[in-house]
Design a protein around this motif. Structure first.
Motif: not given
Length: 519
Positions: A379-392
Motif C-alpha cells: 500500500d502507498q500513501i502521499e500527503v501533499v501540503n498545498m494552498q487551496f484556491q479561494q481559501p478564506v
C-alpha cells in the motif's frame, strides 16, 4: 311597492349608462354566477359515490354488476372497467354481502383445489393439480407484496430419475405486473427468487427467472455469489473507496476544518476465486501401520525360525485452499491538505503558511491508520501540503463555501420568486382595472349623468386622475419620457407619493379623485 319600483328604475338607469363593453362584462359575470349556483346545487343534491372494488378482472366486474343489479343498486364503472363505484352509504354493506357470495374471486386456484372429493383421478392428474396448486399459492403470496399488482408463476417440475446424471433440474419463471411508479430493487428480486426456490423441491435460486410486464428480465441484474460480474465488481470497488475516503476525511475535517483537506482512495480488489487441494508427504516422518510376527520350529533339527513383517505409513498432509473473493489487494491514498492562515499586519488578505514536516507526518500516520494501510502488502500513501484556491471565509476557515451555497439557493428558489412577483403584478393590474370598470359603471357620476367624466377632465387634477384610471399597462419608455417623469416627480412630490401609496395599499385612486371633485 314604490321602494321596489324605485330600486328597479335605479338599476335600469345604471345599466343604461353602461357602455357596450361594460354590459357584455356584466352579462358574462351574471351568466357565470347563475351557472355556478346551478352546478353547486346539483353537486349538493348528487349522492356521492365511493369505490367498492378496484383492479377487477372483466369476469369479476361482470359478476359483481349482475349481483348489484339484482339488488337494485346503482353502480358505475371507472378506470377502464376495473373499478366499480356505488353510493357511499352502501359501500360497507355491499362489500360484506358480495364477499359472502365469493365476489370478487381471486381468479387464482391454490391448494383449495383439493378441498372437494376427487375419485378416480390418475396419478398424472394428481401431479397436474399439485403443480397448479403450488403455482397458485406462490402467485397469491407474490401479489401480496407492496408495489405488485398481479403475478404469474410457471413451474417446470421434471420427473424424478433413478440415474443422477439423467435427472433434470427444476426451473421457474415469475412474471410480475408493477404498479405505476413502482420498482423492484435487487433485494426484492432476490427475495422473490428465494421464495419460489424454497417452496419448490430441488429448485435452485439461480434457476428462477423474474420478468416485469414489459418483458424485461429483472433477475439478470442480480450479482452471483462469487461477485463475478464486472458491473458489480466496479460497484463494490466504489463502495470500498468511498467508505475509506469518508473515514479519513471525517477525521481531517475535525482537525483542520471543513474544506481544508481532500482525500482520494484507490482500491484494487481481488475477485479471483482460488480453490485448490494439495497433498504433502514427509518421508522422514513415518509411523507403524501394521506389524506381523511368525514363529516356527523344526522337529527334526530342533531349531526355531522367527519371521516378522512391519508396514510403515508415510506422513501425508491434505490441504484444501479456497482463496478470498472481494478482498483488498492494494490501497493507494492521496491526500491534499491546506496550510495555516494568519492575519497580516496591514489591511491586506491573510498570510498563508504551509504545514511543518512534523504536522504532515502526524497527518500521514492518522490517515494510514484510518484506512488500514499495510506496507507489507504494498500500500502507498502521499500527503501533499498545498494552498487551496479561494481559501478564506475568515482566517483559518475554508472559504468559498458561502458563495456556492447562495448560488444553489438562488438556482433553486429564484425561478419561484420571479413567478410569484409576476403573479403579484398581474393581480394588482387586474384588480385596478376591474375596480375602475366597476366604479365607472356604478359610481355616483354614472348614476346622475353620463357626462361627468368629460366634466372632470376639464380640470387639471381630475384629468390626471382619469389618465391614471385609464392606465392599461406600462408603455415602452424612452429617454424623453423618463426625463419628463423625473421633472414631474420633482415638481409634484406629494402627488407622486400619493400615487405610490395607492399602489401599495390597493386603493382606487379614481374614487378619491371623484370624491375630490364632488361627483
Amino acid at each position: 311597492m314604490d321602494g321596489i319600483k324605485q330600486f328597479i328604475d335605479t338599476i335600469r338607469e345604471r345599466i343604461g349608462a353602461l357602455t357596450f363593453n361594460q354590459k357584455v362584462l356584466l352579462g358574462a359575470v351574471g351568466v357565470a354566477s347563475v351557472i355556478s349556483v346551478a352546478v353547486f346545487s346539483m353537486w349538493l343534491g348528487h349522492e356521492e359515490n365511493s369505490v367498492l372494488f378496484t383492479n377487477l378482472s372483466p369476469e369479476d366486474a361482470s359478476t359483481a354488476l349482475a349481483e348489484l343489479a339484482k339488488q337494485d343498486v346503482t353502480a358505475e364503472l371507472a378506470n377502464g372497467g376495473t373499478t366499480i363505484l356505488v353510493p357511499e352509504n352502501e359501500v360497507h354493506r355491499l362489500r360484506v354481502d358480495l364477499a359472502a357470495r365469493g365476489i370478487p374471486s381471486s381468479g387464482v386456484v391454490g391448494f383449495e383445489i383439493f378441498d372437494g372429493k376427487q375419485y378416480g383421478l390418475t396419478e398424472f392428474l394428481q401431479n397436474v393439480n399439485f403443480k397448479r396448486a403450488t403455482e397458485g399459492e406462490l402467485t397469491k403470496t407474490i401479489e401480496g407484496l407492496q408495489g405488485i399488482q398481479s403475478a404469474r408463476v410457471h413451474l417446470v417440475l421434471p420427473k424424478p430419475s433413478i440415474f443422477a446424471r439423467l435427472a433434470a433440474e427444476a426451473t421457474a419463471s415469475v412474471v410480475v405486473s408493477l404498479g405505476r411508479g413502482s420498482q423492484l430493487g435487487e433485494g426484492r428480486i432476490a427475495g422473490i427468487q428465494s421464495l419460489v426456490a424454497a417452496a419448490v423441491e430441488n429448485l435452485a435460486t439461480d434457476k428462477v427467472t423474474v420478468l416485469d410486464q414489459h418483458g424485461k428480465v429483472l433477475s439478470a441484474a442480480q450479482r452471483s455469489d462469487d461477485v463475478g460480474r464486472s458491473a458489480n465488481q466496479l460497484e463494490l470497488r466504489k463502495e470500498v473507496e468511498t467508505h475509506l475516503s469518508s473515514k479519513a476525511a471525517s477525521m481531517l475535517d475535525r482537525v483542520l476544518g471543513p474544506g481544508k483537506s481532500i482525500v482520494q482512495v484507490d482500491a484494487i480488489l481481488n475477485f479471483e476465486k482460488i480453490d485448490r487441494e494439495r497433498e504433502i508427504y514427509d518421508p522422514a516422518a513415518t509411523v507403524v501401520r501394521s506389524e506381523a510376527r511368525t514363529d516356527s520350529s523344526d522337529p527334526e533339527s530342533g531349531g526355531t525360525t522367527e519371521q516378522s513383517e512391519t508396514n510403515y505409513e508415510i506422513n501425508r498432509t491434505v490441504e484444501r485452499i479456497v482463496g478470498e473473493t472481494g478482498g483488498v489487494r492494494t490501497l493507494s491514498v492521496a491526500v491534499f491538505v491546506d496550510g495555516h492562515y494568519t492575519p497580516s499586519e496591514e489591511d491586506g488578505g491573510p498570510v498563508y503558511a504551509p504545514l511543518s514536516d512534523e504536522e504532515l507526518g502526524q497527518l500521514r500516520r492518522i490517515v494510514q491508520t484510518a484506512v488500514g494501510l499495510n506496507q507489507v502488502r504494498g500500500d502507498q500513501i502521499e500527503v501533499v501540503n498545498m494552498q487551496f484556491q479561494q481559501p478564506v471565509g475568515g482566517f483559518g476557515q475554508a472559504g468559498g463555501g458561502a458563495t456556492p451555497g447562495w448560488i444553489d439557493i438562488v438556482g433553486q428558489y429564484g425561478g419561484r420568486v420571479v413567478l410569484l412577483v409576476l403573479l403579484g403584478v398581474m393581480v394588482l393590474v387586474l384588480r385596478r382595472n376591474i375596480g375602475r370598470l366597476v366604479a365607472d359603471a356604478f359610481g355616483p357620476g354614472n348614476a346622475a349623468t353620463g357626462g361627468s367624466r368629460s366634466a372632470a377632465r376639464a380640470g387639471g387634477a381630475a384629468a390626471d386622475d382619469d389618465d391614471m384610471q385609464g392606465f392599461d399597462g406600462i408603455p415602452e419608455l424612452n429617454n424623453q419620457m423618463v426625463q419628463d417623469i423625473q421633472e414631474y416627480a420633482t415638481e409634484n412630490p406629494d402627488r407622486v407619493a400619493e400615487v405610490i401609496q395607492s399602489w401599495i395599499q390597493g386603493v382606487d385612486a379614481g374614487e378619491r379623485t371623484r370624491e375630490a371633485v364632488g361627483e
